[in-house]
Design a protein around this motif. Structure first.
Motif, PDB file in Angstrom:
ATOM      1  N   GLU A  12      10.045  -8.323  -3.524  1.00  0.00           N
ATOM      2  CA  GLU A  12       9.482  -9.353  -4.380  1.00  0.00           C
ATOM      3  C   GLU A  12       8.970 -10.395  -3.181  1.00  0.00           C
ATOM      4  N   ASP A  13      10.764 -10.892  -2.939  1.00  0.00           N
ATOM      5  CA  ASP A  13      10.302 -11.889  -2.111  1.00  0.00           C
ATOM      6  C   ASP A  13       9.846 -11.392  -0.754  1.00  0.00           C
ATOM      7  N   ALA A  14       9.391 -10.168  -0.249  1.00  0.00           N
ATOM      8  CA  ALA A  14       7.947 -10.120   1.248  1.00  0.00           C
ATOM      9  C   ALA A  14       7.081 -10.788   0.284  1.00  0.00           C
ATOM     10  N   LEU A  15       6.860 -10.374  -0.629  1.00  0.00           N
ATOM     11  CA  LEU A  15       5.372 -10.904  -1.861  1.00  0.00           C
ATOM     12  C   LEU A  15       4.986 -11.765  -1.906  1.00  0.00           C
ATOM     13  N   ASP A  16       6.712 -12.736  -2.167  1.00  0.00           N
ATOM     14  CA  ASP A  16       6.160 -13.998  -2.233  1.00  0.00           C
ATOM     15  C   ASP A  16       6.028 -14.665  -1.516  1.00  0.00           C
ATOM     16  N   ARG A  17       6.609 -14.315  -0.164  1.00  0.00           N
ATOM     17  CA  ARG A  17       6.293 -15.132   1.489  1.00  0.00           C
ATOM     18  C   ARG A  17       4.467 -14.919   1.281  1.00  0.00           C
ATOM     19  N   VAL A  18       4.178 -13.844   0.944  1.00  0.00           N
ATOM     20  CA  VAL A  18       2.507 -13.415   1.290  1.00  0.00           C
ATOM     21  C   VAL A  18       1.833 -14.859   1.080  1.00  0.00           C
ATOM     22  N   PHE A  19       2.203 -14.976  -0.456  1.00  0.00           N
ATOM     23  CA  PHE A  19       1.999 -15.845  -1.555  1.00  0.00           C
ATOM     24  C   PHE A  19       2.023 -17.001  -0.611  1.00  0.00           C
ATOM     25  N   LYS A  20       2.568 -17.413  -0.632  1.00  0.00           N
ATOM     26  CA  LYS A  20       2.501 -18.523   0.009  1.00  0.00           C
ATOM     27  C   LYS A  20       1.916 -18.903   1.417  1.00  0.00           C
ATOM     28  N   LYS A  21       2.038 -17.594   1.966  1.00  0.00           N
ATOM     29  CA  LYS A  21       1.056 -18.107   3.098  1.00  0.00           C
ATOM     30  C   LYS A  21       0.059 -18.412   3.125  1.00  0.00           C
ATOM     31  N   HIS A  22      -0.575 -18.003   2.569  1.00  0.00           N
ATOM     32  CA  HIS A  22      -1.907 -17.856   1.095  1.00  0.00           C
ATOM     33  C   HIS A  22      -2.272 -18.207  -0.204  1.00  0.00           C
ATOM     34  N   PRO A  23      -2.463 -19.730  -0.032  1.00  0.00           N
ATOM     35  CA  PRO A  23      -2.132 -20.201  -1.019  1.00  0.00           C
ATOM     36  C   PRO A  23      -3.463 -20.502  -2.019  1.00  0.00           C
ATOM     37  N   ALA A  24      -4.562 -19.120  -0.990  1.00  0.00           N
ATOM     38  CA  ALA A  24      -6.408 -19.563  -1.568  1.00  0.00           C
ATOM     39  C   ALA A  24      -6.625 -18.243  -2.766  1.00  0.00           C
ATOM     40  N   ILE A  25      -4.724 -17.544  -2.808  1.00  0.00           N
ATOM     41  CA  ILE A  25      -4.754 -15.916  -3.737  1.00  0.00           C
ATOM     42  C   ILE A  25      -5.228 -16.439  -4.998  1.00  0.00           C
ATOM     43  N   ASP A  26      -5.935 -16.231  -5.794  1.00  0.00           N
ATOM     44  CA  ASP A  26      -6.734 -16.109  -6.884  1.00  0.00           C
ATOM     45  C   ASP A  26      -6.466 -15.246  -8.083  1.00  0.00           C
ATOM     46  N   SER A  27      -6.508 -13.945  -7.127  1.00  0.00           N
ATOM     47  CA  SER A  27      -6.332 -12.828  -7.121  1.00  0.00           C
ATOM     48  C   SER A  27      -5.826 -11.707  -6.678  1.00  0.00           C
ATOM     49  N   VAL A  28      -5.069 -10.056  -7.773  1.00  0.00           N
ATOM     50  CA  VAL A  28      -4.906  -9.685  -7.431  1.00  0.00           C
ATOM     51  C   VAL A  28      -5.423  -8.060  -7.579  1.00  0.00           C
ATOM     52  N   ILE A  29      -5.673  -7.249  -6.638  1.00  0.00           N
ATOM     53  CA  ILE A  29      -5.808  -5.923  -7.412  1.00  0.00           C
ATOM     54  C   ILE A  29      -4.300  -5.305  -6.599  1.00  0.00           C
ATOM     55  N   HIS A  30      -4.710  -4.003  -7.970  1.00  0.00           N
ATOM     56  CA  HIS A  30      -2.818  -3.811  -7.840  1.00  0.00           C
ATOM     57  C   HIS A  30      -3.314  -2.640  -7.410  1.00  0.00           C
ATOM     58  N   PHE A  31      -3.816  -1.356  -5.952  1.00  0.00           N
ATOM     59  CA  PHE A  31      -3.761   0.346  -6.097  1.00  0.00           C
ATOM     60  C   PHE A  31      -2.477   0.672  -5.443  1.00  0.00           C
ATOM     61  N   ALA A  32      -1.947  -0.199  -4.819  1.00  0.00           N
ATOM     62  CA  ALA A  32      -0.314   0.603  -4.802  1.00  0.00           C
ATOM     63  C   ALA A  32       0.881   0.880  -5.533  1.00  0.00           C
ATOM     64  N   ALA A  33       0.684   2.834  -5.171  1.00  0.00           N
ATOM     65  CA  ALA A  33       1.637   3.569  -6.304  1.00  0.00           C
ATOM     66  C   ALA A  33       1.594   4.401  -5.799  1.00  0.00           C
ATOM     67  N   LEU A  34       2.409   5.436  -6.204  1.00  0.00           N
ATOM     68  CA  LEU A  34       2.721   7.280  -5.727  1.00  0.00           C
ATOM     69  C   LEU A  34       1.643   7.568  -6.630  1.00  0.00           C
ATOM     70  N   LYS A  35       1.142   8.821  -6.301  1.00  0.00           N
ATOM     71  CA  LYS A  35      -0.235   9.559  -7.305  1.00  0.00           C
ATOM     72  C   LYS A  35      -0.062  10.604  -7.666  1.00  0.00           C
ATOM     73  N   ALA A  36       0.543  11.682  -7.417  1.00  0.00           N
ATOM     74  CA  ALA A  36       0.690  13.315  -7.630  1.00  0.00           C
ATOM     75  C   ALA A  36       1.643  13.345  -8.726  1.00  0.00           C
ATOM     76  N   VAL A  37       1.103  14.358  -9.661  1.00  0.00           N
ATOM     77  CA  VAL A  37       1.087  14.790 -10.460  1.00  0.00           C
ATOM     78  C   VAL A  37       2.322  15.857 -10.694  1.00  0.00           C
ATOM     79  N   GLY A  38       2.148  17.027  -9.682  1.00  0.00           N
ATOM     80  CA  GLY A  38       3.353  17.321 -10.142  1.00  0.00           C
ATOM     81  C   GLY A  38       4.164  16.536  -9.332  1.00  0.00           C
ATOM     82  N   GLU A  39       4.415  16.126  -8.389  1.00  0.00           N
ATOM     83  CA  GLU A  39       5.352  15.677  -7.547  1.00  0.00           C
ATOM     84  C   GLU A  39       6.124  14.366  -8.493  1.00  0.00           C
TER      85      GLU A  39
END
Ligand code: NAD
Ligand code: WQD
Length: 366
Positions: free
Chosen positions: A65-92
């Motif tokens: 969360e802190d690293a994300l916070d730093r990115v938002f602070k560095k880019h104050p123009a961000i008004d939206s997030v598209i959230h893909f980051a995930a693990l996705k292998a059903v079997g695993e």
């Protein structure tokens, strides 16, 4: 000036890289955060090569969360997030469930907290048709509409269903807070995009799926059979009650899927609807045998296969009813699964080592 600035988590991955490209091509600025656990920074070069613009990039874990916070602070123009980051292998996901809950659920919590702290109002989330589980257990739910009750049957699907609920509850709470304070409560919005079976590659042959491990999805495996890396495709069951005995899926070209994110984001920004779920699929179901045939006709020869017993957890039919996205977003697929096969073949035949090799000169000149 940019239309807006979007933070794309998981933006160097397969669908994230195509969506980042679509955003840049439509005037958005893009800031990618990714741990690179299943992707490569070379995706950034390819995006640049195709559209002449490069996303900002931060290597970080989405649970930080802190690293994300730093990115938002560095880019104050961000008004939206598209959230893909995930693990996705059903079997695993059934073997290491805690890791799936940590990354998929914990990562979303960290992201939502950092968004709240920085007053970032819009989130588009990568959900999955897998949240529906076996829709054939209900009458008249194939093709599957969004009102079909959800009921995931594996850990990966449970993480997606949980995150859908978390986003729904969070946006509602944020809106209620603003309402009570007499402020414009429509500020916070979310889109839950339930993708069916994404596949294909960029028509240029310069971008495609390049996972770090062994693929388990049908089309990447067919690609490996076609290049000779695998001897044959194992067909998981030919005793389903379908037209040829094999299971039915709704294969959607990744370029159409990326455009779906763009229009969903535009819709949130324009209509401020609260939280909405949309199916992103073509509405056309194809069987495993039909896919083997379609890919074989692109490659120019019959691809070898062997029929095996059904794979545990597979369902008969996952075909989307995409009417809601058609109506509300004005979105429908434009590219067929045959086109996805053609583009996938261009990608794998020209880049057998994926992003670990330079693209062939012919592709760069084209
Ligand atoms: P992908 O693995 O190519 O992309 C996911 C990206 O997230 C990768 O770049 C990976 O490095 C990154 N990532 C993973 N864990 C991370 C972490 N802890 N911190 C930061 N980054 C992290 O997968 P994809 O196919 O592009 O899928 C994107 C999203 O779409 C995922 O949420 C997936 O669950 C969802 N989805 C995929 C499919 C599919 O069949 N590909 C279908 C439905 C939904
Ligand atoms: C498609 C069809 C298999 C491999 C998965 C996830 C889903 C979503 C997309 C993330 C099925 C058959 C496959 C093989 C085969 N991902 N098959 N031999 O299972 O529909 O969906 O990926 O959200 O959540 O569950 O996709 O590509 O694995 O399989 O016969 O070697 O091909 O049985 O009918 P699936 P898939």
């Amino acid at each position: 000036m940019a239309v807006g600035t979007v933070l794309v988590s998981g933006g160097t991955g397969y669908i994230g890289s195509f969506t980042s490209l679509a955003l840049l091509e439509h005037g958005y600025d893009v800031v990618i955060v990714d741990s690179l656990c299943n992707s490569s920074k070379v995706a950034l070069d390819r995006i640049d090569l195709i559209c002449g613009k490069r996303p900002a990039f931060y290597e970080l874990d989405v649970t930080d969360e802190d690293a994300l916070d730093r990115v938002f602070k560095k880019h104050p123009a961000i008004d939206s997030v598209i959230h893909f980051a995930a693990l996705k292998a059903v079997g695993e996901s059934g073997e290491i469930p805690l890791e799936y809950y940590r990354v998929n659920v914990g990562g979303t919590l960290a992201l939502l907290r950092a968004m709240s702290k920085n007053n970032v109002p819009n989130i588009v989330f990568s959900s999955s048709a897998t949240v529906y589980g076996d829709a054939t257990r209900f009458p008249n739910m194939i093709p599957i509409p969004e009102r079909c009750p959800i009921g995931p049957t594996n850990t990966y699907g449970h993480t997606k269903a949980m995150v859908e609920q978390i986003i729904t509850d969070h946006i509602e709470a944020e809106r209620n807070k603003l309402k009570k304070a007499g402020q414009a409560f429509e500020h916070f919005n979310g889109a839950l995009l339930r993708y069916f079976n994404p596949c294909g590659a960029h028509p240029s042959g310069l971008m495609g799926e390049d996972p770090q491990g062994v693929p388990y999805n049908l089309l990447p495996l067919l690609g490996k059979v076609a290049t000779g890396e695998r001897e044959k495709l194992l067909v998981f069951g030919d005793d389903y009650p379908s037209r040829d005995g094999t299971a039915i899926r709704d294969y959607i070209h990744v370029v159409d899927l990326a455009r779906g994110h763009l229009v969903a984001l535009n819709y949130l920004r324009e209509h401020k609807p609260g939280v909405r779920a949309w199916n992103l699929g073509s509405g056309r179901g194809s069987t495993v045998f039909e896919m083997i045939k379609a890919f074989g006709s692109v490659v120019g020869r019959d691809l070898p296969y062997e029929v095996m017993p059904r794979r545990q957890g597979d369902v008969l039919d996952l075909t989307a009813n995409p009417a809601l996205a058609n109506k509300e977003l004005g979105w429908k697929t434009e590219l067929t699964m045959e086109k996805a096969c053609e583009d996938l073949w261009r990608w794998v035949s020209n880049n057998p080592r994926g992003y670990r090799q330079d693209p062939p000169a012919e592709l760069l000149e084209a």
